[in-house]
Design a protein around this motif. Sequence first.
Motif: not given
Length: 323
Positions: A259-274
Motif C-alpha cells: 500500500t506504499a503507492q496509495g499512501r504516497i498518493s494521499g500525501l501528494v494529494i494533500s500537500l500539492l495544493p498547499v
Amino acid sequence: MPLHQIILCTFLACTLLLLGVHRQLTRESREISQRLEKISARTSRQRIKKHPGHEDPPVRWRQALAHLAPIFARFSISQRLEDQLTKADIPLRGEEFLIQVLLAGFCGFFLIFLLTMQPALALASGIAGLFVPFLLLKIARQKRLSKLNNQIGDALVIMANSLRSGFSFLQAMEMVRRELPDPISKEFGRTFQEINLGSQVEDALINMTERVQSEDLDLVVTAVLIQRQVGGNLAEVLDNIAETIRERVRIKGQIRSITAQGRISGLVISLLPVGLAGMMLVVNPEYIMILFNSKAGISMLAGAVVSEIVGILAIRKIVDIEV
C-alpha cells in the motif's frame, strides 16, 4: 518586496550578525571560564551541572513554563493531554504542552501577519499552528507504539527462555528490562518498579496495557493473567504468542509495502495544493489573494478544503488494512 518585509529581514539579519560576531569574539574567554568552572567543581555531579555544554535543555524550558503552568492545570484537558504525553514518552506535563500549543498558534499568526499583512491568512496560519503540536504528538505516539510492537516478540522469547532456565516471572521481566532497548525496556521497568513498591502483579500488568494501548501487549497480558489463575506451562504459552506476533508483524510489513503507492498518493494529494498556494503567495500574491478577498473565492476554498479532507479519509480507509 513591501517595505515592512524589508525592515523585518534587515532587523533579523543585523541581529544574527551581531550575535555571531559577539560569540566569535568571546569564544576564548568562554572556553577559559568553562575550564575553570570544571576544575573548581568539587564533584563530578557539580562539574556536569556547572558546565553549560552538558546542561539539559528541557530543564530550562520546563523552568520557563513553570510560571504559567498552574493557570492551565485546572482544565480537564490537561489531564487527558498528560495521558497522551505519557503514551508518547514525552517528558512534559499536560499544562506545559498546552502552553506550547498556544505559543505555536501565536507565533504562526504573528509571523505570517508580519510577512503578508493579511489578517485572514495570518488567522489561518495561527489555527494551523495550534494543530501542529497535536499532530507531532500523534506521530511520536504512533512511532513509539510501532517500535514497541516490533520488540514484543523478542521480549517473549527472552521471558520464555528465562522461565525454562528456572527464573521466576518477575526475574524474566527484569531480564527483558536489562537486555532490550527502549521503549519496551522502560515499560517493563515501570511495571517492575510498581510490583516492587507493593502493587499486585495483575494490577501492574493491567496498568502497563492501559499506558501503552497495544493490541499485541494486551494479548500477552491476557494470556499471563489467565495462566496465573488456571496454571499451565507459561513458557510454552509465551512461545506460541511470540510466533503469532512475529507473523502479524511480517504480514503488516508486507501490507505496508503493497500500500506504499496509495499512501504516497494521499500525501501528494494533500500537500500539492498547499505547496502550490504557498508558491503563488510568494511569486504573485495579488493573483492568489482574489481567493481570500471575494465571496466566490472563499466558497471555492471551502469546497477545496472539504474535498481534500474527503479524499484523504477515503485513501486512508482504502490503505488501512487490519491484521
